[in-house]
Scaffold this motif. Structure first.
Motif, short mmCIF file in Angstrom:
data_model
loop_
_atom_site.label_atom_id
_atom_site.label_comp_id
_atom_site.label_asym_id
_atom_site.label_seq_id
_atom_site.Cartn_x
_atom_site.Cartn_y
_atom_site.Cartn_z
N ASP A 279 -41.46 -11.20 -43.15
CA ASP A 279 -41.13 -9.77 -43.14
C ASP A 279 -39.65 -9.65 -43.48
O ASP A 279 -38.79 -10.06 -42.70
CB ASP A 279 -41.43 -9.19 -41.74
CG ASP A 279 -41.15 -7.72 -41.62
OD1 ASP A 279 -40.05 -7.28 -42.02
OD2 ASP A 279 -42.01 -7.00 -41.09
N GLN A 280 -39.34 -9.08 -44.63
CA GLN A 280 -37.95 -9.01 -45.08
C GLN A 280 -37.08 -8.10 -44.21
O GLN A 280 -35.92 -8.41 -43.97
CB GLN A 280 -37.87 -8.59 -46.54
CG GLN A 280 -38.31 -9.71 -47.49
CD GLN A 280 -38.30 -9.27 -48.93
OE1 GLN A 280 -38.96 -8.31 -49.28
NE2 GLN A 280 -37.56 -9.99 -49.76
N ASP A 281 -37.62 -6.99 -43.74
CA ASP A 281 -36.83 -6.10 -42.89
C ASP A 281 -36.50 -6.78 -41.57
O ASP A 281 -35.35 -6.72 -41.10
CB ASP A 281 -37.57 -4.78 -42.65
CG ASP A 281 -37.62 -3.91 -43.88
OD1 ASP A 281 -36.65 -3.92 -44.67
OD2 ASP A 281 -38.63 -3.20 -44.06
N LEU B 135 -28.06 -16.70 -49.29
CA LEU B 135 -29.37 -17.11 -48.79
C LEU B 135 -30.35 -15.99 -49.10
O LEU B 135 -30.21 -14.88 -48.57
CB LEU B 135 -29.33 -17.38 -47.28
CG LEU B 135 -30.64 -17.82 -46.64
CD1 LEU B 135 -31.12 -19.15 -47.21
CD2 LEU B 135 -30.47 -17.91 -45.13
N GLN B 136 -31.31 -16.26 -49.99
CA GLN B 136 -32.32 -15.26 -50.32
C GLN B 136 -33.39 -15.27 -49.24
O GLN B 136 -33.93 -16.31 -48.89
CB GLN B 136 -32.96 -15.56 -51.67
CG GLN B 136 -34.02 -14.52 -52.02
CD GLN B 136 -34.96 -14.94 -53.13
OE1 GLN B 136 -35.06 -16.10 -53.48
NE2 GLN B 136 -35.66 -13.97 -53.67
N LEU B 137 -33.68 -14.09 -48.71
CA LEU B 137 -34.76 -13.90 -47.75
C LEU B 137 -35.96 -13.44 -48.56
O LEU B 137 -36.18 -12.26 -48.78
CB LEU B 137 -34.35 -12.89 -46.69
CG LEU B 137 -33.05 -13.21 -45.94
CD1 LEU B 137 -32.68 -12.08 -45.00
CD2 LEU B 137 -33.16 -14.53 -45.21
N ALA B 138 -36.74 -14.41 -49.03
CA ALA B 138 -37.83 -14.16 -49.97
C ALA B 138 -39.13 -13.90 -49.23
O ALA B 138 -39.54 -14.69 -48.37
CB ALA B 138 -38.01 -15.36 -50.91
N LEU B 139 -39.78 -12.79 -49.55
CA LEU B 139 -41.06 -12.47 -48.92
C LEU B 139 -42.08 -13.54 -49.26
O LEU B 139 -42.29 -13.88 -50.42
CB LEU B 139 -41.57 -11.11 -49.40
CG LEU B 139 -42.89 -10.65 -48.77
CD1 LEU B 139 -42.76 -10.52 -47.25
CD2 LEU B 139 -43.34 -9.34 -49.39
N ASN B 140 -42.70 -14.07 -48.23
CA ASN B 140 -43.68 -15.14 -48.44
C ASN B 140 -45.06 -14.54 -48.66
O ASN B 140 -45.89 -14.48 -47.76
CB ASN B 140 -43.69 -16.10 -47.26
CG ASN B 140 -44.45 -17.36 -47.61
OD1 ASN B 140 -45.02 -17.46 -48.69
ND2 ASN B 140 -44.44 -18.31 -46.71
N CYS C 209 -39.25 -15.27 -38.17
CA CYS C 209 -39.83 -14.90 -39.47
C CYS C 209 -40.61 -16.05 -40.09
O CYS C 209 -40.85 -16.07 -41.30
CB CYS C 209 -38.75 -14.43 -40.42
SG CYS C 209 -37.79 -13.06 -39.77
N GLY C 210 -40.96 -17.05 -39.27
CA GLY C 210 -41.77 -18.16 -39.73
C GLY C 210 -41.03 -19.45 -39.98
O GLY C 210 -41.60 -20.40 -40.51
#
Length: 129
Positions: free
Chosen positions: A12-14, A53-58, A118-119
């Protein structure tokens, strides 16, 4: 050649943005969308022009399997360096962060591992030298 952006998958990116900025203390660097795709990065407040650091949606099935497998194996998805592992541990515990490893001295470093909600597991490292 240099490293400018590293990616970590998040569920979850937010939620990830709130954790990485509000809890860990990073600053949002980039946040823009193209249709359903969102490019979201954070950066150290100490190095605003440093590595992002990219917070990439999985949303990739293969990546989800990988993310879950390394989490279950207790393998950190990223390693963040800190000035004092014990102090960061205490600060983050006060904020309600869950750790899977308390500060532990290893050869040449002190490490701790936290759950980013976030996993991912994230290792905090302070080098002894």
């Amino acid at each position: 050649m240099k490293i400018k952006v590293m990616s970590i998958f998040v569920d979850d990116q937010d939620k990830a943005l709130k954790f990485y900025t509000g809890v860990l203390g990073f600053a949002k660097k980039m946040d823009f969308s193209n249709g359903p795709y969102r490019w979201l990065t954070v950066v150290s407040q100490e190095e605003p022009d440093g590595t992002e650091l990219q917070l990439a949606l999985n949303d990739n099935p293969a990546a989800k399997v990988y993310q879950q497998a390394i989490f279950e194996q207790k393998t950190p998805a990223a390693n963040l360096f800190v000035a004092d592992t014990q102090a960061e541990y205490a600060r983050l515990k006060e904020l309600g962060v869950t750790f899977t490893m308390e500060p532990t001295k290893t050869v040449g470093s002190t490490i701790a591992v936290l759950d980013d909600t976030c996993g991912n597991l994230i290792q905090l490292t302070h080098l002894a030298w």
